[in-house]
Design an enzyme around this catalytic site. Structure first.
Site, PDB file in Angstrom:
ATOM      1  N   GLU A  10      13.327  20.917  -7.687  1.00  0.00           N
ATOM      2  CA  GLU A  10      14.369  20.797  -6.669  1.00  0.00           C
ATOM      3  C   GLU A  10      15.213  19.575  -7.034  1.00  0.00           C
ATOM      4  O   GLU A  10      14.734  18.449  -6.979  1.00  0.00           O
ATOM      5  CB  GLU A  10      13.719  20.662  -5.283  1.00  0.00           C
ATOM      6  CG  GLU A  10      14.689  20.412  -4.167  1.00  0.00           C
ATOM      7  CD  GLU A  10      15.842  21.402  -4.120  1.00  0.00           C
ATOM      8  OE1 GLU A  10      15.620  22.618  -4.136  1.00  0.00           O
ATOM      9  OE2 GLU A  10      17.002  20.931  -4.088  1.00  0.00           O
ATOM     10  N   CYS A  41      17.001  24.831 -15.154  1.00  0.00           N
ATOM     11  CA  CYS A  41      17.197  25.074 -13.722  1.00  0.00           C
ATOM     12  C   CYS A  41      17.580  23.778 -12.990  1.00  0.00           C
ATOM     13  O   CYS A  41      18.678  23.288 -13.190  1.00  0.00           O
ATOM     14  CB  CYS A  41      15.965  25.760 -13.151  1.00  0.00           C
ATOM     15  SG  CYS A  41      16.357  26.723 -11.697  1.00  0.00           S
ATOM     16  N   HIS A 140      14.063  29.658 -16.250  1.00  0.00           N
ATOM     17  CA  HIS A 140      12.803  29.061 -16.700  1.00  0.00           C
ATOM     18  C   HIS A 140      12.294  29.869 -17.889  1.00  0.00           C
ATOM     19  O   HIS A 140      11.888  31.013 -17.712  1.00  0.00           O
ATOM     20  CB  HIS A 140      11.754  29.147 -15.582  1.00  0.00           C
ATOM     21  CG  HIS A 140      12.046  28.268 -14.421  1.00  0.00           C
ATOM     22  ND1 HIS A 140      11.445  27.061 -14.236  1.00  0.00           N
ATOM     23  CD2 HIS A 140      12.893  28.429 -13.377  1.00  0.00           C
ATOM     24  CE1 HIS A 140      11.893  26.504 -13.127  1.00  0.00           C
ATOM     25  NE2 HIS A 140      12.781  27.317 -12.587  1.00  0.00           N
ATOM     26  N   GLU A 142       9.653  28.792 -19.589  1.00  0.00           N
ATOM     27  CA  GLU A 142       8.257  28.397 -19.797  1.00  0.00           C
ATOM     28  C   GLU A 142       7.266  29.312 -19.102  1.00  0.00           C
ATOM     29  O   GLU A 142       6.077  29.248 -19.379  1.00  0.00           O
ATOM     30  CB  GLU A 142       8.052  26.935 -19.363  1.00  0.00           C
ATOM     31  CG  GLU A 142       7.956  26.692 -17.869  1.00  0.00           C
ATOM     32  CD  GLU A 142       9.305  26.661 -17.156  1.00  0.00           C
ATOM     33  OE1 GLU A 142      10.342  26.915 -17.781  1.00  0.00           O
ATOM     34  OE2 GLU A 142       9.300  26.397 -15.937  1.00  0.00           O
TER      35      GLU A 142
HETATM   36  N1  GLN Z   1      17.678  25.531  -6.501  1.00  0.00           N
HETATM   37  C1  GLN Z   1      17.034  24.398  -7.093  1.00  0.00           C
HETATM   38  C2  GLN Z   1      17.934  23.154  -7.020  1.00  0.00           C
HETATM   39  O1  GLN Z   1      18.976  23.185  -6.518  1.00  0.00           O
HETATM   40  C3  GLN Z   1      16.627  24.666  -8.538  1.00  0.00           C
HETATM   41  C4  GLN Z   1      15.543  25.717  -8.587  1.00  0.00           C
HETATM   42  C5  GLN Z   1      14.682  25.656  -9.825  1.00  0.00           C
HETATM   43  O2  GLN Z   1      14.633  24.654 -10.558  1.00  0.00           O
HETATM   44  N2  GLN Z   1      13.942  26.710 -10.036  1.00  0.00           N
HETATM   45  O3  GLN Z   1      17.560  22.143  -7.503  1.00  0.00           O
END
Ligand code: GLN
Length: 161
Positions: A10, A41, A140, A142
């Protein structure tokens, strides 16, 4: 340290923790100084110079001249997997898992687009980019068992790509 992986998670929380633990500025400076970093991400969001849909006080480490849109495919329940053709990776398409993933809305002139979605919601969206020693993916790699994105990053760290 030759290279760093900023994982998913996050981005708002990672940003807060980086600041609380005094890592934000040293890391930002290291990236600006040429440290090789792979962000997946949330990690992609942290590397982006600009965010759409960020939290009010959300900051990024920056370095990648991209505009990234958070949660572009919807909520957690809208997570999906798809196969991608990725520039620099030969063989079969790369399996990619998108979990509350961002997309790249805009790239600057120095940024190379490595992959776009070919099907699914909003096909053609930019989901992998590279600029100098920085690599970022919306997805992702991984959790699908395919190590070729990480191998690509190792090639970037060793200046072979
Ligand atoms: N939605 C998340 C964010 O804003 C990222 C999600 C993820 O890393 N799988 O940080």
């Amino acid at each position: 340290m030759d290279g760093l992986v900023l994982p998913g998670g996050e981005s708002t929380t990672i940003d807060k923790l980086l600041r609380i633990f005094g890592l934000f500025t040293p890391l930002k400076d290291a990236i600006a100084g040429g440290l090789a970093v792979y962000g997946s991400c949330a990690g992609m969001i942290l590397l982006a110079d600009r965010i759409v849909g960020g939290a009010l006080d959300q900051q990024t480490l920056g370095g990648l001249d991209i505009t990234v849109r958070r949660n572009a495919f919807g909520r957690q329940v809208d997570s999906f997997e798809t196969d991608l053709e990725v520039t620099g990776i030969s063989g079969p398409p790369v399996p990619a898992a998108f979990i509350r993933a961002p997309v790249v809305d805009e790239v600057g002139p120095q940024v190379q687009v490595l992959a776009r979605t070919s099907s699914g919601p909003g096909a053609g969206r930019i989901v992998a980019v590279r600029s100098g020693a920085l690599l970022a993916t919306s997805f992702h790699p991984e959790i699908t068992g395919d190590v070729r994105i990480h191998q690509l990053f190792v090639r970037i760290v060793s200046k072979e790509f």
